[in-house]
Design a protein around this motif. Structure first.
Motif, mmCIF file in Angstrom:
data_model
loop_
_atom_site.group_PDB
_atom_site.id
_atom_site.type_symbol
_atom_site.label_atom_id
_atom_site.label_comp_id
_atom_site.label_asym_id
_atom_site.label_seq_id
_atom_site.Cartn_x
_atom_site.Cartn_y
_atom_site.Cartn_z
ATOM 1 N N ARG A 38 0.833 -1.214 0.000
ATOM 2 C CA ARG A 38 0.000 0.000 0.000
ATOM 3 C C ARG A 38 0.863 1.259 0.000
ATOM 4 O O ARG A 38 0.539 2.238 -0.655
ATOM 5 C CB ARG A 38 -0.950 -0.011 1.193
ATOM 6 N N GLU A 41 2.218 1.760 -3.523
ATOM 7 C CA GLU A 41 1.163 2.287 -4.390
ATOM 8 C C GLU A 41 0.960 3.781 -4.163
ATOM 9 O O GLU A 41 0.826 4.552 -5.113
ATOM 10 C CB GLU A 41 -0.151 1.550 -4.139
ATOM 11 N N ALA A 42 0.946 4.197 -2.908
ATOM 12 C CA ALA A 42 0.758 5.613 -2.599
ATOM 13 C C ALA A 42 1.911 6.454 -3.127
ATOM 14 O O ALA A 42 1.710 7.547 -3.654
ATOM 15 C CB ALA A 42 0.607 5.808 -1.089
ATOM 16 N N GLU A 44 3.814 5.753 -5.659
ATOM 17 C CA GLU A 44 3.868 5.714 -7.117
ATOM 18 C C GLU A 44 2.768 6.539 -7.777
ATOM 19 O O GLU A 44 2.851 6.818 -8.962
ATOM 20 C CB GLU A 44 3.798 4.262 -7.610
ATOM 21 N N ARG A 45 1.743 6.935 -7.018
ATOM 22 C CA ARG A 45 0.684 7.768 -7.585
ATOM 23 C C ARG A 45 1.279 9.096 -8.025
ATOM 24 O O ARG A 45 2.113 9.674 -7.328
ATOM 25 C CB ARG A 45 -0.399 8.040 -6.545
ATOM 26 N N PRO A 46 0.830 9.619 -9.141
ATOM 27 C CA PRO A 46 1.363 10.911 -9.577
ATOM 28 C C PRO A 46 0.965 12.011 -8.595
ATOM 29 O O PRO A 46 -0.169 12.043 -8.119
ATOM 30 C CB PRO A 46 0.719 11.129 -10.948
ATOM 31 N N GLN A 47 1.919 12.847 -8.278
ATOM 32 C CA GLN A 47 1.666 13.964 -7.377
ATOM 33 C C GLN A 47 1.134 15.140 -8.189
ATOM 34 O O GLN A 47 1.680 15.470 -9.237
ATOM 35 C CB GLN A 47 2.958 14.363 -6.648
ATOM 36 N N THR A 53 -3.989 21.556 -7.926
ATOM 37 C CA THR A 53 -4.474 21.194 -6.599
ATOM 38 C C THR A 53 -5.424 22.254 -6.071
ATOM 39 O O THR A 53 -5.126 23.439 -6.113
ATOM 40 C CB THR A 53 -3.288 21.053 -5.620
#
Length: 125
Positions: A38, A41-42, A44-47, A53
């Motif tokens: 987990r 995965e977090a 690797e998420r695109p920022q 934002t």
């Protein structure tokens, strides 16, 4: 999972930080692997970039180091503050601002952002 894998994993990890080695709890390694997956995965998420934002007043308050109340009463009400948008067409929807607009505004108004007020002083007993 075999005992050999558990023992090999136990040798690679300092289990004293976690209270017990995996051989005392066969499911500990599986839970650890799940948590690591987990986390990966977090990460690797695109920022999102600040231009992409949206911030609520709480996030603006955190970034400026002010209280939410100060931001709502004395910051976002200023005429030079960036205009808000509402994600849905409703007066009750919480307003949001693009983070990049807030950052640009704060840099341009440095020194004129209201300072947080100290808490109420108590009377001496």
């Amino acid at each position: 999972m075999t005992d050999a894998v558990l023992e090999e994993t136990a040798l690679d990890i300092d289990w004293s930080k976690y209270g017990r080695a995996p051989h005392s709890d066969p499911f500990a390694v599986m839970r650890l692997i799940d948590r690591i997956d987990r986390l990966i995965e977090a990460l690797e998420r695109p920022q999102l970039k600040p231009e992409e934002t949206l911030w609520k007043s709480e996030q603006i308050a955190d970034w400026l180091g002010l209280s939410k109340q100060t931001v709502e009463l004395r910051v976002v009400t200023r005429p030079d503050f960036p205009s808000a948008l509402r994600p849905v067409d409703s007066k009750q929807a919480q307003r949001r601002w693009f983070a990049s607009d807030v950052m640009k505004w704060a840099r341009g108004t440095a020194g004129t952002i209201p300072a947080s007020r100290p808490g109420r002083r108590r009377k001496a007993a």
